[in-house]
Scaffold this active site. Structure first.
Site, mmCIF file in Angstrom:
data_model
loop_
_atom_site.group_PDB
_atom_site.id
_atom_site.type_symbol
_atom_site.label_atom_id
_atom_site.label_comp_id
_atom_site.label_asym_id
_atom_site.label_seq_id
_atom_site.Cartn_x
_atom_site.Cartn_y
_atom_site.Cartn_z
ATOM 1 N N LYS A 1 -3.262 3.399 1.880
ATOM 2 C CA LYS A 1 -1.645 2.848 1.662
ATOM 3 C C LYS A 1 -2.390 1.450 0.596
ATOM 4 O O LYS A 1 -3.101 0.863 1.669
ATOM 5 C CB LYS A 1 -0.660 2.278 2.066
ATOM 6 C CG LYS A 1 0.373 2.348 1.471
ATOM 7 C CD LYS A 1 1.343 1.249 2.166
ATOM 8 C CE LYS A 1 1.245 0.199 1.384
ATOM 9 N NZ LYS A 1 1.240 -0.759 0.234
ATOM 10 N N GLU B 1 -6.767 -7.503 10.090
ATOM 11 C CA GLU B 1 -8.109 -8.214 9.975
ATOM 12 C C GLU B 1 -6.305 -9.682 9.287
ATOM 13 O O GLU B 1 -6.236 -8.873 8.389
ATOM 14 C CB GLU B 1 -8.772 -7.819 8.560
ATOM 15 C CG GLU B 1 -9.452 -9.222 8.560
ATOM 16 C CD GLU B 1 -9.639 -9.672 7.415
ATOM 17 O OE1 GLU B 1 -8.667 -10.805 7.675
ATOM 18 O OE2 GLU B 1 -9.599 -9.462 5.751
ATOM 19 N N CYS C 1 -8.663 -14.220 2.443
ATOM 20 C CA CYS C 1 -8.611 -14.318 3.954
ATOM 21 C C CYS C 1 -9.406 -15.670 4.464
ATOM 22 O O CYS C 1 -9.111 -16.246 5.237
ATOM 23 C CB CYS C 1 -8.485 -13.266 4.688
ATOM 24 S SG CYS C 1 -9.847 -12.550 4.427
ATOM 25 N N GLU D 1 -1.317 -20.777 6.431
ATOM 26 C CA GLU D 1 -2.267 -19.990 5.335
ATOM 27 C C GLU D 1 -1.696 -19.821 3.848
ATOM 28 O O GLU D 1 -0.454 -19.574 3.431
ATOM 29 C CB GLU D 1 -2.666 -18.674 5.514
ATOM 30 C CG GLU D 1 -2.897 -17.936 4.681
ATOM 31 C CD GLU D 1 -3.371 -16.874 4.837
ATOM 32 O OE1 GLU D 1 -3.234 -15.709 4.903
ATOM 33 O OE2 GLU D 1 -4.751 -16.182 5.137
HETATM 34 O O1 TXE Z 1 0.706 -9.487 2.450
HETATM 35 P P1 TXE Z 1 1.375 -8.325 2.903
HETATM 36 P P2 TXE Z 1 1.234 -10.505 1.070
HETATM 37 C C1 TXE Z 1 -1.425 -13.570 3.451
HETATM 38 C C2 TXE Z 1 -1.408 -14.665 2.681
HETATM 39 C C3 TXE Z 1 -0.418 -13.958 1.879
HETATM 40 C C4 TXE Z 1 0.357 -13.532 3.097
HETATM 41 C C5 TXE Z 1 1.593 -12.478 1.841
HETATM 42 O O2 TXE Z 1 -1.434 -15.554 2.969
HETATM 43 O O3 TXE Z 1 -0.030 -14.968 0.925
HETATM 44 O O4 TXE Z 1 -0.467 -12.947 3.645
HETATM 45 O O5 TXE Z 1 0.979 -11.314 1.152
HETATM 46 C C6 TXE Z 1 1.789 -3.623 3.060
HETATM 47 N N1 TXE Z 1 4.684 -1.658 7.008
HETATM 48 N N2 TXE Z 1 -2.599 -12.431 3.090
HETATM 49 O O6 TXE Z 1 2.851 -10.095 1.223
HETATM 50 O O7 TXE Z 1 3.217 -8.132 3.425
HETATM 51 C C7 TXE Z 1 1.984 -3.994 2.195
HETATM 52 O O8 TXE Z 1 2.473 -2.612 1.405
HETATM 53 C C8 TXE Z 1 3.490 -1.339 6.547
HETATM 54 C C9 TXE Z 1 -4.134 -11.726 4.083
HETATM 55 O O9 TXE Z 1 0.797 -9.175 -0.731
HETATM 56 O O10 TXE Z 1 0.174 -8.406 4.392
HETATM 57 C C10 TXE Z 1 0.017 -4.009 1.295
HETATM 58 O O11 TXE Z 1 -0.432 -2.746 1.404
HETATM 59 N N3 TXE Z 1 2.756 -1.882 5.846
HETATM 60 C C11 TXE Z 1 -4.381 -11.386 3.547
HETATM 61 C C12 TXE Z 1 -0.070 -4.302 2.951
HETATM 62 O O12 TXE Z 1 0.701 -4.171 3.642
HETATM 63 C C13 TXE Z 1 3.418 -3.061 4.849
HETATM 64 C C14 TXE Z 1 -4.422 -10.589 2.175
HETATM 65 C C15 TXE Z 1 -0.658 -6.140 2.682
HETATM 66 O O13 TXE Z 1 0.893 -6.410 2.365
HETATM 67 C C16 TXE Z 1 4.148 -3.514 5.474
HETATM 68 C C17 TXE Z 1 -3.530 -10.251 1.220
HETATM 69 C C18 TXE Z 1 5.013 -2.892 6.350
HETATM 70 N N4 TXE Z 1 6.465 -3.502 6.962
HETATM 71 C C19 TXE Z 1 -2.249 -11.524 2.008
HETATM 72 N N5 TXE Z 1 4.628 -4.491 4.640
HETATM 73 C C20 TXE Z 1 -6.174 -11.018 3.832
HETATM 74 N N6 TXE Z 1 -6.250 -10.862 5.647
HETATM 75 O O14 TXE Z 1 -6.984 -11.615 3.033
HETATM 76 C C21 TXE Z 1 4.024 -4.748 4.301
HETATM 77 N N7 TXE Z 1 2.730 -4.001 3.988
#
Ligand code: TXE
Length: 492
Positions: A175, A250, A284, A385
Site C-alpha cells: 500500500k 521506520e 527521516c 519532527e
Molecule cells: O505519514 P503517515 P504522513 C512523518 C513526518 C510527517 C508525518 C506525517 O513527520 O510530517 O510523518 O506524514 C499510511 N493504518 N513521516 O501523514 O500517516 C499512509 O496511508 C495503516 C516520516 O504522510 O505515517 C501512508 O501509506 N496505514 C516518514 C503511510 O501510512 C496508515 C515518512 C505513511 O503515512 C494509517 C513520512 C493507518 N491508520 C512521514 N494511516 C519517515 N519515517 O521517513 C496512515 N497510513
C-alpha cells in the site's frame, strides 16, 4: 488525467468502491493523475491472491537460485525504466529530479543484492546435547507481507521492503502513500515482465484508514513492514499487536548534526546544509538539529547562512533546482505551523521563516529554507519532527554536553559528527543513541548497511544482511537417529 488501476492477482482491476481520487503535483498544486480508492474488499482479494501465490508451486516450488534470478531480472527492468520512473516520482511528490534519478539508478542494487542473498539463506546443524538425535534449523518465509510506504521516497522505501521480502520467499501486498501512488502503480508493471507469478506482488492504493487498517488486521497477513510518522507507527503497532504479527517500523527522527571546533568547517557547513535542505528536509534522516561548539558558533552560523541563501528553489523537474516544494498541502501547513511555534518559543529566525513567494516557485507549496538560532534543547522545535526545510541551531560547550543534547529526544534514527579527531569520532559513535552515525559525512545509505532506529525511531532493521532476517522465521527440526523411543513420560 490517467485513471490508474489496482494490481491484484496479476490483473489490473478497478477498485470495488468505484471511486478514484486525485494525485496532486506539488509544484503546480494541480491534480495530474487519478488513483483508485481501494477499500476492504480490495484488500481481501489482494491478500487472498498473495496467500494463494505463497503456497503455489510456481513460487513456493522455485529454487532459491531461480527466485534470486527473478529479482535480478527485475533489477535490470528497473534500470531500463529509471528515467521514466524518476520523472513520475518528481512530478508526483516534488522531489528533485536529480535526486530521484540517482535514487532510481540505485534501486536496482536492492534487487541485485537481495536476489544474490536468496540462495544464501542457510540453516544450521546444531551439535545437540542429546544422544541419538539429529537437530537442524530451517529458515522459512513468513507468508503474506503488508508493505506500507510513505510519500517522501516512494520507490526507494518500497524497495527496502520488497527486495528482502521476496528474496526470502514471501508474497506481498503493498500500500503506497495516497500522496504518491503513481510511481508504485507504474512500477507494478515490471513484476510480470520479470517473471513473477501472479499474486506474488499486489498493489492496493488508497487511504490509511480504508486500505492500511484492513491490510494490517487481515488474519492472513503475517508481518507488517511500515515506514511513516511515529504517531501512525504507534497505531499500526497496536493494530499489528492484536494479531500478534511481526513488524518492522521506520518512524523518522530528530537527528543531531554535531560540529566540533576541530572540524573541517568547509565540509561541515556543506554537511549541515545537505542534512536539512536536501529533499526539502523531508527525509527521516534529516539533520534537523545542528549542534555547534560554542567557540565556533557565530562564525559557523554566518557561513551556514551564506551557503543556505544561495539555494536555488523552483521546478523540481529542472536539473539545476536545489530546493523543491513541500510534497503535500497538510505537510506544508505543518511546516509553517512549526515555524510559528519556534518564533513563539523565542527562537531567533536567522533565515527564511515564511512561505516562498519567489516567482520561480509558481503556485507550488514552497517554504523558504529556514534557520533558527538560539534554540534551547527543550523547545518543541528541537524535540518534534518537522519534516521540512527548518534547521534548529543549538550551541554546546564540550563533548559531554553534545552527547547529552543529542540523546535528549524520544527519537534515535541518525546522527552526524564533524571532527578531525579519531578519538572523538570513535567515542561519539559509541555514545550517540542512534541507529546510524555518520562521521564527516551525512545522508549516506546503502543496500548493504543496516538501517533503522533506536528508541521511538523504530523497530527492526532494513538493508544489509539484517534485513532478510526480518522476513524469515526459524524452524528447529529434530530427528531420532537412535531408533528407540525412550520413556514416553519423561522429556527427552
Ligand atoms: O505519514 P503517515 P504522513 C512523518 C513526518 C510527517 C508525518 C506525517 O513527520 O510530517 O510523518 O506524514 C499510511 N493504518 N513521516 O501523514 O500517516 C499512509 O496511508 C495503516 C516520516 O504522510 O505515517 C501512508 O501509506 N496505514 C516518514 C503511510 O501510512 C496508515 C515518512 C505513511 O503515512 C494509517 C513520512 C493507518 N491508520 C512521514 N494511516 C519517515 N519515517 O521517513 C496512515 N497510513
Amino acid at each position: 488525467m490517467k485513471k490508474h488501476k489496482l494490481l491484484i492477482g496479476g490483473e489490473w482491476v478497478d477498485p470495488q468502491s468505484g471511486d478514484w481520487f486525485e494525485s496532486v503535483n506539488p509544484f503546480t498544486a494541480a491534480p495530474w493523475a487519478l488513483i483508485p480508492r481501494g477499500s476492504k474488499p480490495d484488500i481481501d482479494r489482494a491478500v487472498a491472491a498473495a496467500r494463494t501465490a505463497f503456497y503455489r508451486s510456481d513460487w513456493r516450488g522455485l529454487t532459491a537460485t531461480a527466485r534470486g534470478a527473478m529479482l535480478r531480472r527485475l533489477a535490470d527492468l528497473i534500470a531500463a525504466e529509471a528515467g521514466r520512473l524518476s520523472e513520475i516520482e518528481s512530478t508526483d511528490n516534488g522531489k528533485l529530479i536529480a535526486e530521484m534519478r540517482s535514487q532510481l539508478n540505485y534501486i536496482p542494487q536492492w534487487f541485485n543484492y537481495f536476489g544474490g542473498l536468496a540462495d544464501k539463506i542457510e540453516g544450521r546443524v546444531i551439535p545437540i546435547d542429546k544422544p541419538g538425535v539429529f537437530n537442524f534449523t530451517r529458515e522459512e518465509p513468513l507468508g503474506v507481507i503488508a508493505a506500507i510506504t510513505p510519500w517522501n521516497s516512494p520507490l526507494m522505501l518500497a524497495a527496502w521492503k520488497l527486495a528482502p521480502a521476496l528474496a526470502a520467499g514471501n508474497t506481498v501486498v503493498w500500500k503506497p502513500s495516497e500522496f504518491s501512488s503513481v510511481s508504485a502503480l507504474v512500477f507494478g508493471e515490471l513484476f510480470e515482465s520479470a517473471g513473477f507469478p501472479p499474486g506474488v506482488v499486489n498493489i492496493v492504493t488508497g487511504y490509511g484508514s480504508e486500505v492500511g487498517e484492513p491490510l494490517i488486521t487481515h488474519p492472513h497477513v503475517a508481518k507488517v513492514a511500515f515506514t511513516g510518522g511515529d504517531k501512525t507507527g504507534e497505531h499500526v503497532y497496536q493494530l499489528a499487536a492484536k494479531g500478534i504479527k511481526k513488524i518492522t517500523l521506520e518512524l523518522g527522527g530528530k537527528s543531531a548534526n554535531i560540529v566540533f571546533d576541530d572540524a573541517n568547517l568547509d565540509d561541515a557547513v556543506k554537511g549541515v546544509v545537505s542534512g536539512i535542505f536536501a529533499a526539502t528536509g523531508q527525509t527521516c534522516i534529516a539533520g534537523s538539529r545542528a549542534l555547534i561548539q560554542r567557540s565556533i558558533h557565530d562564525q559557523f552560523i554566518d557561513r551556514l547562512l551564506d551557503l543556505a541563501k544561495t539555494a536555488r528553489m523552483g521546478n523540481p523537474l529542472d536539473a539545476s533546482t536545489q530546493v523543491g516544494p513541500v510534497t503535500t498541502r497538510p505537510q506544508y501547513e505543518k511546516v509553517l505551523d512549526y515555524i510559528r511555534i519556534a518564533k513563539d518559543e523565542g527562537a531567533e529566525c536567522r533565515l527564511g521563516g515564511a512561505p516562498a513567494t519567489r516567482p520561480e516557485c509558481g503556485t507550488g507549496w514552497f517554504v523558504e529554507p529556514t534557520i533558527f538560532a538560539g534554540v534551547k534543547p527543550e523547545m518543541r522545535i528541537a524535540q518534534e519532527e518537522v519534516f521540512g526545510p527548518v534547521l534548529s541551531v543549538i550551541p554546546f560547550d564540550d563533548e559531554d554536553e553534545a552527547v547529552r543534547i543529542a540523546n535528549d529526544t524520544i527519537y534515535g534514527l541518525a546522527a552526524g559528527v564533524w571532527t578531525t579527531s579519531i578519538r572523538r569520532a570513535l567515542s561519539m559513535s559509541e555514545r550517540l543513541e542512534a541507529g546510524t552515525v555518520w562521521i564527516n559525512t551525512y545522508r549516506a545509505v546503502s543496500y548493504m548497511s543496516p538501517f533503522g532506529g533506536y528508541k521511538r525511531s523504530g523497530i527492526g532493521r532494513e538493508n544489509g544482511m539484517e534485513a532478510i532476517r526480518e522476513y524469515l522465521q526459524t524452524k528447529s527440526v529434530w530427528i531420532d537417529i537412535a531408533g528407540n523411543v525412550p520413556n514416553p513420560f519423561v522429556m527427552r
